[in-house]
Scaffold this motif. Structure first.
Motif, PDB file in Angstrom:
ATOM      1  N   ARG A  53       9.976 -16.283 -24.803  1.00 34.99           N
ATOM      2  CA  ARG A  53      10.432 -15.418 -23.726  1.00 34.99           C
ATOM      3  C   ARG A  53       9.227 -14.693 -23.149  1.00 34.99           C
ATOM      4  NH1 ARG A  53      16.485 -14.082 -24.758  1.00 34.99           N
ATOM      5  NH2 ARG A  53      16.132 -13.293 -22.681  1.00 34.99           N
ATOM      6  N   HIS A  54       8.875 -15.027 -21.931  1.00 40.11           N
ATOM      7  CA  HIS A  54       7.689 -14.479 -21.276  1.00 40.11           C
ATOM      8  C   HIS A  54       7.895 -12.990 -20.997  1.00 40.11           C
ATOM      9  CE1 HIS A  54       4.477 -13.942 -18.367  1.00 40.11           C
ATOM     10  NE2 HIS A  54       3.972 -15.064 -18.846  1.00 40.11           N
ATOM     11  N   PRO A  55       6.927 -12.150 -21.374  1.00 36.10           N
ATOM     12  CA  PRO A  55       7.102 -10.699 -21.232  1.00 36.10           C
ATOM     13  C   PRO A  55       7.299 -10.233 -19.787  1.00 36.10           C
ATOM     14  CG  PRO A  55       4.922 -11.219 -22.103  1.00 36.10           C
ATOM     15  CD  PRO A  55       5.675 -12.493 -22.019  1.00 36.10           C
ATOM     16  N   VAL A  56       6.653 -10.873 -18.833  1.00 36.70           N
ATOM     17  CA  VAL A  56       6.826 -10.466 -17.439  1.00 36.70           C
ATOM     18  C   VAL A  56       8.253 -10.780 -16.995  1.00 36.70           C
ATOM     19  CG1 VAL A  56       6.094 -10.899 -15.063  1.00 36.70           C
ATOM     20  CG2 VAL A  56       4.392 -10.709 -16.869  1.00 36.70           C
ATOM     21  N   ARG A  57       8.734 -11.957 -17.367  1.00 32.64           N
ATOM     22  CA  ARG A  57      10.113 -12.321 -17.011  1.00 32.64           C
ATOM     23  C   ARG A  57      11.113 -11.383 -17.687  1.00 32.64           C
ATOM     24  NH1 ARG A  57      13.662 -13.205 -13.749  1.00 32.64           N
ATOM     25  NH2 ARG A  57      15.277 -14.674 -14.234  1.00 32.64           N
ATOM     26  N   VAL A  84       4.514  -4.044 -17.879  1.00 37.02           N
ATOM     27  CA  VAL A  84       4.353  -4.890 -19.054  1.00 37.02           C
ATOM     28  C   VAL A  84       3.125  -4.414 -19.820  1.00 37.02           C
ATOM     29  CG1 VAL A  84       3.890  -7.233 -19.842  1.00 37.02           C
ATOM     30  CG2 VAL A  84       5.360  -6.869 -17.881  1.00 37.02           C
ATOM     31  N   ASP A  85       3.273  -4.223 -21.108  1.00 39.42           N
ATOM     32  CA  ASP A  85       2.141  -3.880 -21.957  1.00 39.42           C
ATOM     33  C   ASP A  85       1.354  -5.168 -22.201  1.00 39.42           C
ATOM     34  OD1 ASP A  85       0.329  -3.020 -23.822  1.00 39.42           O
ATOM     35  OD2 ASP A  85       1.819  -2.393 -25.309  1.00 39.42           O
ATOM     36  N   LYS A  86       0.220  -5.306 -21.515  1.00 39.42           N
ATOM     37  CA  LYS A  86      -0.542  -6.554 -21.563  1.00 39.42           C
ATOM     38  C   LYS A  86      -1.061  -6.869 -22.963  1.00 39.42           C
ATOM     39  CE  LYS A  86      -1.711  -6.400 -16.757  1.00 39.42           C
ATOM     40  NZ  LYS A  86      -1.754  -7.522 -15.912  1.00 39.42           N
ATOM     41  N   GLU A  87      -1.460  -5.846 -23.712  1.00 40.32           N
ATOM     42  CA  GLU A  87      -1.953  -6.081 -25.076  1.00 40.32           C
ATOM     43  C   GLU A  87      -0.838  -6.608 -25.969  1.00 40.32           C
ATOM     44  OE1 GLU A  87      -3.918  -2.641 -26.617  1.00 40.32           O
ATOM     45  OE2 GLU A  87      -5.307  -2.535 -24.925  1.00 40.32           O
TER      46      GLU A  87
END
Length: 98
Positions: A53-57, A84-87
């Motif tokens: 599950r992609h975090p941006v989605r 979105v927390d990129k880390e």
């Protein structure tokens, strides 16, 4: 005739069989594709749809749910900022593909 059919099988010239499905086992048109998808009886590859599950989605889906619930909007049009927390996203990605 047989040589011609053997030569074009699985290529763009083949109007019967889907070249994308032939090459990679997937077609963006899925069951709506106008060409045939020959599914093998067995394969060393397992396809599990939607396992990652992609975090941006995920953030976009959460924003859509908030909008349906009538949450506070970030501007006059009712659009939401997708945060979105990129880390964390990178960490989740690396753990998933270990």
């Amino acid at each position: 005739m047989a040589k011609h059919l053997a030569r074009i099988h699985g290529t763009e010239e083949d109007k019967v069989n889907c070249p994308f499905y032939f090459k990679i086992g997937a077609c963006r048109h899925a069951d709506r594709c106008s060409r045939l998808h020959h599914r093998p009886a067995f394969s060393p590859t397992i396809l599990i749809k939607h396992i990652y599950r992609h975090p941006v989605r995920e953030a976009e889906l959460r924003a859509a749910v908030m909008e349906e619930d009538g949450g506070d909007s970030s501007n006059n049009r009712g659009d939401y900022k997708v945060e979105v927390d990129k880390e964390k996203a990178l960490e989740d990605f690396l753990v998933f593909f270990e």
